[in-house]
Design an enzyme around this catalytic site. Structure first.
Site, mmCIF file in Angstrom:
data_model
loop_
_atom_site.group_PDB
_atom_site.id
_atom_site.type_symbol
_atom_site.label_atom_id
_atom_site.label_comp_id
_atom_site.label_asym_id
_atom_site.label_seq_id
_atom_site.Cartn_x
_atom_site.Cartn_y
_atom_site.Cartn_z
ATOM 1 N N HIS A 36 -69.457 -10.668 8.100
ATOM 2 C CA HIS A 36 -69.174 -9.233 8.227
ATOM 3 C C HIS A 36 -70.463 -8.427 8.121
ATOM 4 O O HIS A 36 -71.495 -8.922 7.654
ATOM 5 C CB HIS A 36 -68.218 -8.793 7.121
ATOM 6 C CG HIS A 36 -68.797 -8.983 5.749
ATOM 7 N ND1 HIS A 36 -68.852 -10.224 5.134
ATOM 8 C CD2 HIS A 36 -69.354 -8.113 4.879
ATOM 9 C CE1 HIS A 36 -69.412 -10.099 3.947
ATOM 10 N NE2 HIS A 36 -69.739 -8.830 3.762
ATOM 11 N N ASP A 89 -71.966 -5.014 6.246
ATOM 12 C CA ASP A 89 -71.620 -4.115 5.149
ATOM 13 C C ASP A 89 -71.658 -2.681 5.655
ATOM 14 O O ASP A 89 -72.482 -2.342 6.503
ATOM 15 C CB ASP A 89 -72.632 -4.250 3.993
ATOM 16 C CG ASP A 89 -72.420 -5.536 3.221
ATOM 17 O OD1 ASP A 89 -71.319 -6.135 3.331
ATOM 18 O OD2 ASP A 89 -73.359 -5.940 2.507
ATOM 19 N N HIS A 100 -73.522 -11.119 7.613
ATOM 20 C CA HIS A 100 -73.601 -12.225 6.646
ATOM 21 C C HIS A 100 -72.219 -12.685 6.202
ATOM 22 O O HIS A 100 -71.209 -12.022 6.425
ATOM 23 C CB HIS A 100 -74.438 -11.824 5.436
ATOM 24 C CG HIS A 100 -73.883 -10.639 4.694
ATOM 25 N ND1 HIS A 100 -73.969 -9.355 5.182
ATOM 26 C CD2 HIS A 100 -73.253 -10.545 3.507
ATOM 27 C CE1 HIS A 100 -73.408 -8.519 4.323
ATOM 28 N NE2 HIS A 100 -72.963 -9.204 3.292
ATOM 29 N N ARG A 108 -67.004 -17.663 -9.539
ATOM 30 C CA ARG A 108 -68.275 -17.001 -9.313
ATOM 31 C C ARG A 108 -68.044 -15.496 -9.295
ATOM 32 O O ARG A 108 -67.050 -15.019 -8.738
ATOM 33 C CB ARG A 108 -68.836 -17.465 -7.963
ATOM 34 C CG ARG A 108 -70.088 -16.756 -7.538
ATOM 35 C CD ARG A 108 -70.537 -17.222 -6.148
ATOM 36 N NE ARG A 108 -71.736 -16.480 -5.781
ATOM 37 C CZ ARG A 108 -71.978 -16.004 -4.562
ATOM 38 N NH1 ARG A 108 -71.130 -16.213 -3.588
ATOM 39 N NH2 ARG A 108 -73.092 -15.341 -4.334
#
Ligand SMILES: *[C@@H]1O[C@H](CO)[C@@H](O)[C@H](O)[C@H]1NC(C)=O
Ligand SMILES: *[C@@H]1O[C@H](CO)[C@@H](O)[C@H](O)[C@H]1NC(C)=O
Length: 720
Positions: free
Chosen positions: A649, A651, A701, A711
């Site tokens: 995607h 940002d 990314h 995480r």
């Protein structure tokens, strides 16, 4: 005596003897003073008298004091009685000049020759000190002659005159010990006949303060770089009088204490002591209100450079809110200390009582050498504090601490007439350490060291922290002053600062996170990575992929607390696109997340971005000035069985920061970030480090799959 400072002061001493020709005057001048107790003030007076070779006769030593006290200060008659009786032996000494003066709050600033010279210049037989306020009978004001300048009213704290005249002056005294001496002298002065008859020149004729008792204050020199600033002024300044113990506690611009303490009493050096031979200290810790950064407080306590086996702890925790932190400290580290006693909120012991209890523990323990009182809002950064204070060898001494860049501190330089705060002329200089030394002050609080010896002697009352309606701290100082014990403040070293307790919310799990506005320095110390400063200078910044910067920003604690805060809140978004929290469609791909605004952390996060991210952005992307505006800032959770990864995607940002909040290989496996355009991955994110990369357009990314564990990352889309 070993120090160079002393050598310096002694050479001045001899110089002065010579130029003063004091021998001649010694015979003609006598100092009379009344002291029923040899308080520290008296000892200071005597030291200064010895220094100048004054001849002093002390009246009333070890006599019970009957002449009134602080609550009923009208007294002083005892002084007149003692003077009257002492003067009998000097009645026929026509040339003898006698200075009758208080000693607890007075010291000499120059020698007999100078004093006699000024007295003779006044051309009177008797000269009184003058006051700004009329006391004790205000009705007499109209009878007082007007004065053009100087002080108008008579004070009995000091007067000087020929022996026969003084004798005559007190001859008529028939009062009681607790009658007012000042009223007696005032009546003599206000009676025109007597005034002429006895040549009593009072305030209207001669402003004693201006002539005789010139305050050192007006001599202002920059004392900072002189070993013994005092000595330079001494020739100019005659006698420093603290005319009113309460109202005019003259700041110690110079005294034998400031700058000359080395010569004065000699330091007690702790170097060379074996650990087990060091004095035993009982540290009283007071958590009287919700206080930020308490875990840091305990950390610093542990880091004090002093053997824990020579320390006992007394902890008064008034706050439920802090139960866990206190408990955890005592459980983990209590055993390292000689002894630990905790009084918790359920014991319902209030402030003054707790402070009395702590002090009493030391007072009653024959092995206790020092009592160190420490409030939780004190950030004691100097690990040598205990040793430094002990070496000063004072009964009561406080290290200077103040609010960061504020004038708020733990001492007062002066008292108002009613015993509250008054700004002393040197207050700001002392707080800002433009004047450095050991200061005798009327009020200290929050952190101080008391000799146990004094607790068992001068300060033997068990109830030091109570006095009428005064707060505990003021009551303590009031009572200490009343016992004639000096309170000292040292600013010879940097010791630390005082936290701001305003705006401390207790509604979160980790409330310190919200302290970025109120206590920014402490926030930084706790939460910002120690190598952030290096990163800001361009060091340690890595570029793992084109235009992707990587640098340390958070401490482990910051990461842990942020994650815990989010888990504590617990309302993770479901990860489906229709989530109402996803505002304005900026979040292109849904994640399992909690936004900063959901935990009420928006303003603080923005401040963090502004203070710590913006400066580095401007460094790394020259010419780009960010306002670090954001609409989306959130913590994302990746789990194999929940949401392990994020599809590729863009940002919705100009640039993005992505802070790793836990540790790969320990907390989770897999994860990382891949920038598709460059076919470049960061597979081993470092806890507390942030990635910073351009958002829309170039840096398409994806989040690589987390294969085990959980995480967490903190993501902000900046300048959308
Ligand atoms: C800070 O940088 C130094 C030098 O690179 C390093 O030794 C140290 O471990 C770093 N501190 C932390 C907390 O990572
Ligand atoms: C991306 O890089 C990996 C190794 O880093 C390589 O195996 C792969 O072929 C590359 N893909 C492309 C499309 O270049």
């Amino acid at each position: 005596l070993k120090s160079r400072k002393c050598a310096f002061s002694f050479s001045w001493y001899f110089l002065m003897l010579k130029s003063d020709g004091q021998d001649l005057h010694l015979k003609n001048l006598l100092i009379l003073t009344v002291a029923t107790k040899q308080t520290e003030g008296f000892q200071r007076f005597r030291r200064s008298a010895q220094f100048f070779n004054y001849k002093v006769q002390v009246l009333g030593l070890d006599e019970e004091w009957q002449g009134g006290d602080d609550e009923n200060p009208a007294g002083g008659g005892q002084k007149v009685r003692l003077l009257k009786s002492a003067l009998k032996q000097y009645a026929d000494k026509e040339d003898l000049v006698i200075l009758f003066i208080d000693s607890y709050d007075v010291l000499f600033a120059s020698g007999p020759a100078e004093l006699l010279k000024k007295f003779k210049q006044a051309k009177s037989k008797v000269v009184f000190s003058a006051e700004n306020y009329i006391y004790p009978d205000r009705k007499l004001e109209a009878k007082y002659p007007q004065v053009r300048d100087g002080k108008r009213f008579l004070g009995s704290g000091g007067f000087i005159g020929y022996a026969p005249n003084l004798k005559k002056l007190v001859e008529e005294w028939k009062g009681h010990d607790d009658d007012s001496d000042q009223l007696f002298y005032t009546n003599v002065f206000l009676d025109p006949e007597k005034r002429v008859d006895q040549h009593v020149i009072g305030p209207s004729g001669c402003h004693v303060n201006d002539v005789l008792m010139k305050r050192a204050l007006t001599l202002g020199v920059d004392a900072k770089n002189l070993p013994c600033p005092v000595m330079h002024n001494m020739a100019n300044c005659l006698l420093q009088l603290q005319l009113n113990y309460l109202g005019n506690y003259i700041p110690q611009i110079w005294t034998f204490e400031t700058g000359c303490t080395v010569c004065d009493e000699g330091l007690r050096s702790l170097t060379g002591f074996k650990d087990e031979a060091l004095p035993m200290i009982l540290i009283g810790i007071f958590i009287e209100q919700p206080t930020p950064f308490l875990s840091q407080f305990f950390l610093r306590l542990r880091n004090l450079h002093y053997p824990k086996q020579r320390i006992q702890l007394f902890i008064h925790n008034h706050e439920q809110h802090h139960l866990k932190q206190v408990d955890s400290f005592v459980k983990k580290h209590g055993k390292e200390y000689l002894a630990v006693k905790v009084i918790g909120p359920d014991d319902e012991v209030e402030n003054a009582e707790a402070r009395n209890l702590g002090m009493d523990l030391c007072r009653k323990d024959p092995d206790c050498d020092y009592y160190f009182s420490l409030d939780a809002e004190i950030v004691l950064k100097n690990t040598e504090t205990l040793r430094i204070l002990i070496e000063q060898n004072k009964l009561v001494i406080a290290p200077l601490v103040s609010r960061h860049e504020k004038l708020w501190s733990n001492f007062w330089g002066a008292l108002s007439p009613d015993g509250y705060y008054a700004r002393s002329e040197d207050y700001v200089d002392v707080v800002q350490r433009r004047r450095v030394g050991l200061w005798n002050v009327p009020y200290i609080s929050s952190v101080y060291l008391v000799k146990a010896k004094a607790l068992r002697l001068e300060l033997d009352q068990g109830d030091l922290f109570r006095n009428g309606k005064l707060d505990a701290d003021m009551a303590f100082c009031h009572n200490v002053r009343n016992q004639g014990v000096f309170m000292y403040l040292t600013n010879r070293h940097e010791f630390g600062h005082i936290l701001s307790l305003e705006n401390y919310q207790t509604t979160h799990l980790h409330n310190d996170l919200w302290q970025i506005f109120s206590n920014p320095e402490d926030w930084r110390e706790k939460y910002i990575h120690e190598n952030y400063t290096a990163a800001l200078k361009g060091k340690l910044v890595e570029m793992p992929c084109p235009d992707v910067y990587w640098f340390p920003i958070f401490t482990d604690t910051a990461c842990d607390e942020l994650v815990e805060e989010m888990e504590h809140y617990g309302q993770w978004s479901t990860g489906d696109n229709t989530d109402s929290r996803i505002q304005g469609g900026y979040e292109n791909v849904p994640t399992i997340d909690i936004h900063m605004n959901q935990i009420g952390f928006e303003r603080e996060w923005y401040k963090f971005l502004l203070d710590y991210i913006a400066p580095i952005t401007e460094k790394l992307y020259p010419g780009y000035y960010t306002k670090t505006q954001f609409e989306l800032a959130f913590v994302v959770r990746y789990k194999p069985d929940e949401q392990p990864s994020l599809m590729p995607h863009h940002d919705a940002s100009t640039f993005t920061i992505n802070i790793a909040l836990n540790r790969v290989g320990i907390d989770y496996e897999g994860g990382g970030c891949r920038f598709l355009r460059y076919n470049c991955s960061i597979r081993a994110p470092r806890k507390g480090w942030t990635l910073m990369h351009p958002g829309r357009l170039t840096h398409y990314h994806e989040g690589l799959p987390t294969t085990k564990g959980t995480r967490y990352i903190a993501v902000s889309f900046l300048d959308p």
